[in-house]
Design an enzyme around this catalytic site. Structure first.
Site, PDB file in Angstrom:
ATOM      1  N   ASN A  82       0.848  -1.200   0.000  1.00 20.68           N
ATOM      2  CA  ASN A  82       0.000   0.000   0.000  1.00 20.68           C
ATOM      3  C   ASN A  82       0.876   1.239   0.000  1.00 20.68           C
ATOM      4  O   ASN A  82       2.107   1.143  -0.021  1.00 20.68           O
ATOM      5  CB  ASN A  82      -0.959  -0.025   1.193  1.00 20.68           C
ATOM      6  CG  ASN A  82      -0.195  -0.100   2.500  1.00 20.68           C
ATOM      7  OD1 ASN A  82       0.536   0.815   2.845  1.00 20.68           O
ATOM      8  ND2 ASN A  82      -0.335  -1.229   3.206  1.00 20.68           N
ATOM      9  N   LYS A 119       8.293 -17.153 -10.907  1.00 22.98           N
ATOM     10  CA  LYS A 119       7.583 -15.980 -11.409  1.00 22.98           C
ATOM     11  C   LYS A 119       6.347 -16.413 -12.206  1.00 22.98           C
ATOM     12  O   LYS A 119       6.463 -17.290 -13.086  1.00 22.98           O
ATOM     13  CB  LYS A 119       8.535 -15.171 -12.297  1.00 22.98           C
ATOM     14  CG  LYS A 119       7.942 -13.870 -12.744  1.00 22.98           C
ATOM     15  CD  LYS A 119       8.927 -13.077 -13.582  1.00 22.98           C
ATOM     16  CE  LYS A 119       8.229 -11.872 -14.168  1.00 22.98           C
ATOM     17  NZ  LYS A 119       9.010 -11.234 -15.210  1.00 22.98           N
ATOM     18  N   PRO A 163      -3.018 -11.574  10.155  1.00 21.80           N
ATOM     19  CA  PRO A 163      -3.350 -11.385  11.568  1.00 21.80           C
ATOM     20  C   PRO A 163      -3.553  -9.899  11.863  1.00 21.80           C
ATOM     21  O   PRO A 163      -2.875  -9.057  11.292  1.00 21.80           O
ATOM     22  CB  PRO A 163      -2.101 -11.897  12.298  1.00 21.80           C
ATOM     23  CG  PRO A 163      -1.001 -11.846  11.292  1.00 21.80           C
ATOM     24  CD  PRO A 163      -1.635 -12.038   9.944  1.00 21.80           C
ATOM     25  N   ASP A 164      -4.540  -9.593  12.719  1.00 24.93           N
ATOM     26  CA  ASP A 164      -4.724  -8.202  13.148  1.00 24.93           C
ATOM     27  C   ASP A 164      -3.824  -7.974  14.363  1.00 24.93           C
ATOM     28  O   ASP A 164      -4.136  -8.386  15.478  1.00 24.93           O
ATOM     29  CB  ASP A 164      -6.197  -7.930  13.496  1.00 24.93           C
ATOM     30  CG  ASP A 164      -6.455  -6.440  13.709  1.00 24.93           C
ATOM     31  OD1 ASP A 164      -5.600  -5.766  14.322  1.00 24.93           O
ATOM     32  OD2 ASP A 164      -7.502  -5.951  13.247  1.00 24.93           O
ATOM     33  N   ILE A 165      -2.703  -7.334  14.133  1.00 22.73           N
ATOM     34  CA  ILE A 165      -1.680  -7.178  15.178  1.00 22.73           C
ATOM     35  C   ILE A 165      -2.226  -6.327  16.328  1.00 22.73           C
ATOM     36  O   ILE A 165      -2.093  -6.667  17.509  1.00 22.73           O
ATOM     37  CB  ILE A 165      -0.414  -6.520  14.586  1.00 22.73           C
ATOM     38  CG1 ILE A 165       0.096  -7.355  13.407  1.00 22.73           C
ATOM     39  CG2 ILE A 165       0.664  -6.368  15.654  1.00 22.73           C
ATOM     40  CD1 ILE A 165       1.119  -6.661  12.550  1.00 22.73           C
ATOM     41  N   LYS A 216     -14.102   1.174  15.585  1.00 15.76           N
ATOM     42  CA  LYS A 216     -12.843   0.417  15.639  1.00 15.76           C
ATOM     43  C   LYS A 216     -12.272   0.421  17.048  1.00 15.76           C
ATOM     44  O   LYS A 216     -11.763  -0.588  17.542  1.00 15.76           O
ATOM     45  CB  LYS A 216     -11.856   1.080  14.663  1.00 15.76           C
ATOM     46  CG  LYS A 216     -11.046   0.097  13.894  1.00 15.76           C
ATOM     47  CD  LYS A 216     -10.374   0.746  12.713  1.00 15.76           C
ATOM     48  CE  LYS A 216     -11.266   0.701  11.482  1.00 15.76           C
ATOM     49  NZ  LYS A 216     -10.609   1.219  10.304  1.00 15.76           N
TER      50      LYS A 216
HETATM   51  O1  C5P Z   1      -9.172  -2.457  10.904  1.00 12.27           O
HETATM   52  P1  C5P Z   1      -8.239  -1.459  10.310  1.00 12.27           P
HETATM   53  O2  C5P Z   1      -7.177  -2.080   9.461  1.00 12.27           O
HETATM   54  O3  C5P Z   1      -8.874  -0.298   9.634  1.00 12.27           O
HETATM   55  O4  C5P Z   1      -7.499  -0.827  11.606  1.00 12.27           O
HETATM   56  C1  C5P Z   1      -6.406   0.027  11.473  1.00 12.27           C
HETATM   57  C2  C5P Z   1      -5.505  -0.159  12.664  1.00 12.27           C
HETATM   58  O5  C5P Z   1      -5.241  -1.546  12.859  1.00 12.27           O
HETATM   59  C3  C5P Z   1      -4.145   0.484  12.491  1.00 12.27           C
HETATM   60  O6  C5P Z   1      -3.705   0.923  13.766  1.00 12.27           O
HETATM   61  C4  C5P Z   1      -3.279  -0.655  11.972  1.00 12.27           C
HETATM   62  O7  C5P Z   1      -1.925  -0.454  12.324  1.00 12.27           O
HETATM   63  C5  C5P Z   1      -3.867  -1.845  12.683  1.00 12.27           C
HETATM   64  N1  C5P Z   1      -3.826  -3.108  11.929  1.00 12.27           N
HETATM   65  C6  C5P Z   1      -3.079  -4.169  12.417  1.00 12.27           C
HETATM   66  N2  C5P Z   1      -3.054  -5.364  11.747  1.00 12.27           N
HETATM   67  C7  C5P Z   1      -3.779  -5.534  10.637  1.00 12.27           C
HETATM   68  C8  C5P Z   1      -4.557  -4.472  10.125  1.00 12.27           C
HETATM   69  C9  C5P Z   1      -4.542  -3.263  10.789  1.00 12.27           C
HETATM   70  O8  C5P Z   1      -2.396  -4.021  13.444  1.00 12.27           O
HETATM   71  N3  C5P Z   1      -3.727  -6.694   9.994  1.00 12.27           N
END
Ligand code: C5P
Length: 409
Positions: free
Chosen positions: A205, A284, A300-302, A332
């Protein structure tokens, strides 16, 4: 930061031990200097116990002067704070008189001076006190408060001393927030992640990492030990920041969890990929067909994983939104169980790769808007706000540890 705390003789002096504790929680060394009348309201024993330093009150104490003279005390202070400040001490400072240790230090110091007045509302509104306030402010002395509300005398009006936590937060901001996070560990994530498709391609991104790096830099400038976990960006590590490079969301997850147990504060500024290719092709991928589809799986959502930890640090997320900014950010905040969220609008020319940003910060029960500023200036203000809330949350979740000195006489 060295805070010389002067306590004068008002009923609000009973809050002074709490004020000492809040200053120390923020990493300050606190030297208490009391006037004789303050000793009518709060004991030297309590203040000595919470400050951990020998209390000073008498200008003519030969032993104490031999250890650290009034001039040395005046030089030692990074800030002189008088709380509570009576009408009398305000008048004495205005006149330049130095009949006691505290006012002598005020004359001898080059550090900023802040007063938190506390008195009956009629005394506060008296033309003499208001004239003194004006003169003090013209001389660059900071007047903190007072608050309006019910008073110890049973009346209501302006004259209550500000709450200790507000005084402590303001005092640190007077010195540019320096030292506010001394002894704290802050983990910050920054930049984009790269999710490989094949050996030469990846999903990513537009994140430049500038915001996360500026936050890490501001936290380090505020005295914190900072670990910055960053995806691929081309920015050098800020001074006093330990930079750990990662590429993928999974690597970022692992790097964060390796250190998060020791963290007091976690700021998730990274633009982590939400999805990654289910598998990375070994070779490739050739353009054989007219179209190509690819299976993506969730990363994973860190941030949420850190907020869910049993001993979670004070957890701050970012929300970059293209619409319904505050509404989405608040959802959120709640869904991920965060302490705070920093919302910025994408598409206003101010987020990705820009040097400036404008944000709104939201937490349970409050919010604050920050106007357009450089990411450096903004980060300094954000770190101050984060620190203020971090200490407030900590002080409501844990009771003060007071050393009780008892003497069996
Ligand atoms: O749910 P969303 O991606 O919009 O949330 C944004 C927040 O979550 C940011 O602080 C981003 O650093 C964190 N994030 C994360 N892991 C992910 C996606 C987003 O820690 N896979």
């Amino acid at each position: 930061m060295n805070v010389l705390l002067g306590i004068t003789g008002g009923i609000a002096a009973y809050k002074a031990p709490d004020l000492v504790r809040r200053l120390r929680e923020r990493g300050a060394d606190v030297q208490v200097v009391m006037t004789a009348s303050a000793e009518e309201f709060v004991t030297a024993t309590a203040l000595q116990a919470v400050s951990g330093r020998q209390l000073r009150s008498n200008l003519w104490d030969k032993d104490a002067e031999a250890a650290m003279s009034h001039i040395e005390l005046a030089r030692w202070a990074d800030v002189v704070l008088i709380a509570p400040a009576t009408a009398e001490v305000m008048a004495r400072i205005v006149s330049g008189g130095a009949p006691d240790l505290l006012t002598t230090i005020c004359l001898a110091t080059e550090a900023p001076i802040a007063l938190a007045p506390a008195m009956n509302h009629v005394m506060w509104n008296n033309v003499a006190t208001q004239t003194n306030r004006e003169i003090l402010e013209q001389r660059g002395i900071h007047i903190l408060g007072p608050d309006v509300g019910s008073q110890a005398c049973g009346e209501t009006g302006a004259g209550r001393m500000l709450e200790p936590d507000r005084i402590a937060a303001t005092v640190f901001s007077l010195t540019g927030g320096e030292g506010i996070l001394l002894g704290r560990m802050v983990v910050v994530t920054a930049g984009p992640t790269r999710e490989p498709i094949d050996p030469v391609r990846y999903l990513t991104n537009r994140s430049s990492g500038k915001m996360g790096f500026a936050i890490a830099s501001a936290a380090a400038a505020a005295g914190a030990d900072v670990i910055l976990v960053s995806g691929p960006v081309s920015i050098a590590a800020p001074p006093r920041v330990e930079l750990r490079h990662v590429e993928t969301a999974e690597e970022m997850f692992a790097a964060v969890h390796e250190v998060i147990d020791a963290a007091d504060i976690f700021v998730s500024a990274a633009a982590v990929a939400d999805y990654r290719p289910a598998k990375c092709a070994a070779q490739k991928i050739k353009k054989n067909d007219e179209s190509l589809s690819m299976d993506l799986v969730r990363c994973p959502d860190i941030l949420a994983s850190v907020a869910r930890l049993q001993r979670a640090p004070f957890t701050v997320g970012f929300a970059a939104e293209t619409q319904d900014l505050k509404q989405n950010a608040r959802a959120k905040l709640e869904n991920k169980g965060l302490d705070m969220i920093i919302a910025n609008s994408v598409g206003a020319d101010t987020v990705f790769d820009s040097d400036d940003n404008t944000v709104s910060v939201l937490w349970a029960g409050g919010e604050k808007d920050f106007p357009l500023a450089t990411k450096q200036d903004l980060s300094r203000d954000l770190i101050e706000l984060v620190a203020e809330h971090f200490y407030a949350v900590r002080s409501t979740s844990s009771q003060p540890k007071l050393t009780v000195i008892s003497n069996n006489d």
